[in-house]
Design an enzyme around this catalytic site. Structure first.
Site, short mmCIF file in Angstrom:
data_model
loop_
_atom_site.label_atom_id
_atom_site.label_comp_id
_atom_site.label_asym_id
_atom_site.label_seq_id
_atom_site.Cartn_x
_atom_site.Cartn_y
_atom_site.Cartn_z
N CYS A 51 -6.57 -5.24 -3.05
CA CYS A 51 -6.54 -3.83 -3.45
C CYS A 51 -5.77 -3.66 -4.75
CB CYS A 51 -5.89 -3.00 -2.34
SG CYS A 51 -5.58 -1.27 -2.80
N CYS A 54 -2.37 -1.51 -3.96
CA CYS A 54 -1.31 -1.93 -3.06
C CYS A 54 -0.09 -2.41 -3.85
CB CYS A 54 -1.80 -3.03 -2.13
SG CYS A 54 -2.67 -2.41 -0.67
N HIS A 113 -1.72 0.73 3.00
CA HIS A 113 -3.14 0.76 2.65
C HIS A 113 -3.99 1.41 3.74
CE1 HIS A 113 -6.75 -0.78 0.57
NE2 HIS A 113 -7.22 -1.09 1.75
N ASN A 153 -9.97 12.80 -4.11
CA ASN A 153 -11.28 12.52 -3.55
C ASN A 153 -11.08 11.52 -2.42
OD1 ASN A 153 -12.73 14.08 -5.47
ND2 ASN A 153 -12.63 12.40 -6.94
N SER A 161 -13.39 5.31 -5.25
CA SER A 161 -13.66 3.90 -5.51
C SER A 161 -12.69 2.95 -4.83
CB SER A 161 -13.65 3.64 -7.02
OG SER A 161 -12.38 3.99 -7.56
N HIS A 164 -7.42 2.96 -0.66
CA HIS A 164 -5.97 3.13 -0.60
C HIS A 164 -5.65 4.62 -0.78
CE1 HIS A 164 -1.91 1.22 -0.97
NE2 HIS A 164 -1.64 2.44 -1.44
N HIS A 166 -4.67 7.77 -2.17
CA HIS A 166 -4.23 8.17 -3.50
C HIS A 166 -4.98 9.40 -3.98
CE1 HIS A 166 -8.00 6.16 -4.65
NE2 HIS A 166 -7.90 6.74 -5.83
N GLN A 168 -5.28 12.04 -7.86
CA GLN A 168 -5.20 11.95 -9.30
C GLN A 168 -4.66 13.24 -9.91
OE1 GLN A 168 -8.58 10.06 -11.40
NE2 GLN A 168 -9.60 9.90 -9.40
#
Length: 339
Positions: A51, A54, A113, A153, A161, A164, A166, A168
């Protein structure tokens, strides 16, 4: 009126964008009791050596992540906006273009993760909220940044994509179209009544209780009357706050609790890791007073009837306007039972 809203085709007005959504409740007269889906038997590991996000791993750019233990923020290696592009402007008849500059960042919510926001504790989500506040203030203080868009997203279907956990942050020199719409509608209302548009809307919703999914001391989680997506949600602060930096220190935990409540309910709805796009709309950072703004966080999930049946914006929606079958009231009733 209630009978008409639940049975007859009608339009609902979005007070924030001043646009309409077509509602066709006769196409879904009862709450969907759809197919029971089993959760995937394989669980993601807490750490994935492959990943890019990570802790301790190398990203696609070749840079290594530190061994972070809570929230971690870095500049996007493949940013959609750059600070360093040379300025240009083209006006050739009806052909127009100009430079757009900005800064894009990635926010890793957790070093684990395997988690999503729905699996994180309220305390862990509060750390994410506090990071959002800090980034909004730092980016917004820059002279070249006039808007800061925080979003997530979640899920492959939403174009994510990397699994993990996250989100933005895209900050830019101009105001995006959706913000311009909401800026205008809120300013017009505030200019007339010297009150917050969303504040007055929230007062109505708190009396009616038909679309409220969850509330605590400081926040309301509701399906907006004009919702477009089947299980769309909006989180709104009860107090009139123009952006998330105005959330009192004692209330960030209540915002985190509201996020935890709806994301957990989403996962229960169709017994799956529920995909969505979420984002915070708040006052621009253009040095204006922006007293008319009332910030809010929206969740736009695509699932319609099960973990595999999705709502696509096609046909009529693409060529005419948004349409929904499940009424906002039915969606709220379903989600409220899962909180």
């Amino acid at each position: 009126m209630e009978n008409d809203l639940q049975n007859a085709s009608h339009k609902r007005f979005n007070i924030l964008t001043e646009e309409w959504v077509l509602v066709s409740p006769h196409r879904a007269k009862r709450p969907w009791q759809g197919k029971e889906e089993e959760l995937p038997t394989s669980k993601r590991p807490s750490y994935d050596p492959n990943c890019y996000l990570c802790a301790g791993n190398k990203r696609a750019s070749g840079e290594a992540n530190p061994n972070y233990e809570s929230v971690y923020v870095f500049k996007n290696d493949f940013a959609a906006l750059s600070q360093h592009d040379e300025h240009f402007k083209i006006e050739d008849g009806l052909i127009k273009a100009e430079t757009e500059t900005g800064i894009c960042k990635v926010v890793c919510f957790s070093p684990d993760h395997s988690k999503s926001l729905a699996q994180m504790s309220v305390a862990e989500i509060e750390e994410v909220v506090q990071t959002w506040q800090k980034e909004y203030e730092v980016l917004g203080s820059m002279a070249t940044i006039n808007y800061v868009q925080i979003f997530e997203n979640k899920g492959e279907v939403m174009g994510c994509s990397n699994p993990h956990p996250h989100g933005q942050i895209w900050s830019q020199s101009s105001l995006p179209d959706e913000i311009v719409k909401k800026d205008n509608s809120q300013l017009n209302y505030f200019s007339k009544f010297n009150r917050s548009l969303l504040g007055d809307y929230l007062k109505q919703e708190l009396v009616l209780k038909e679309r409220i999914v969850f509330e605590n001391e400081a926040f309301v989680v509701l399906v907006p009357f004009w919702a477009t997506w089947p299980y769309e949600i909006m989180i709104v602060p009860k107090a009139h706050q123009i952006n998330i930096s105005k959330i009192p220190v004692t209330q960030t935990v209540w915002f985190a609790e509201a996020i935890a409540a709806i994301t957990k309910a989403y996962d229960k709805l169709f017994n799956c890791s529920f995909p969505y796009s979420s984002g915070i709309h708040q006052s621009p950072t253009n040095n204006a007073k922006n007293s008319h703004w009332h910030w809010h966080m929206s969740f736009y999930p695509p699932l319609l009837r099960s973990a595999t049946v999705k709502k696509f914006m096609v046909g009529y929606e693409m060529f005419a306007g948004p349409q929904r079958d499940i009424t906002a009231e039915t969606a709220a009733l379903t989600l409220r039972a899962l909180v």
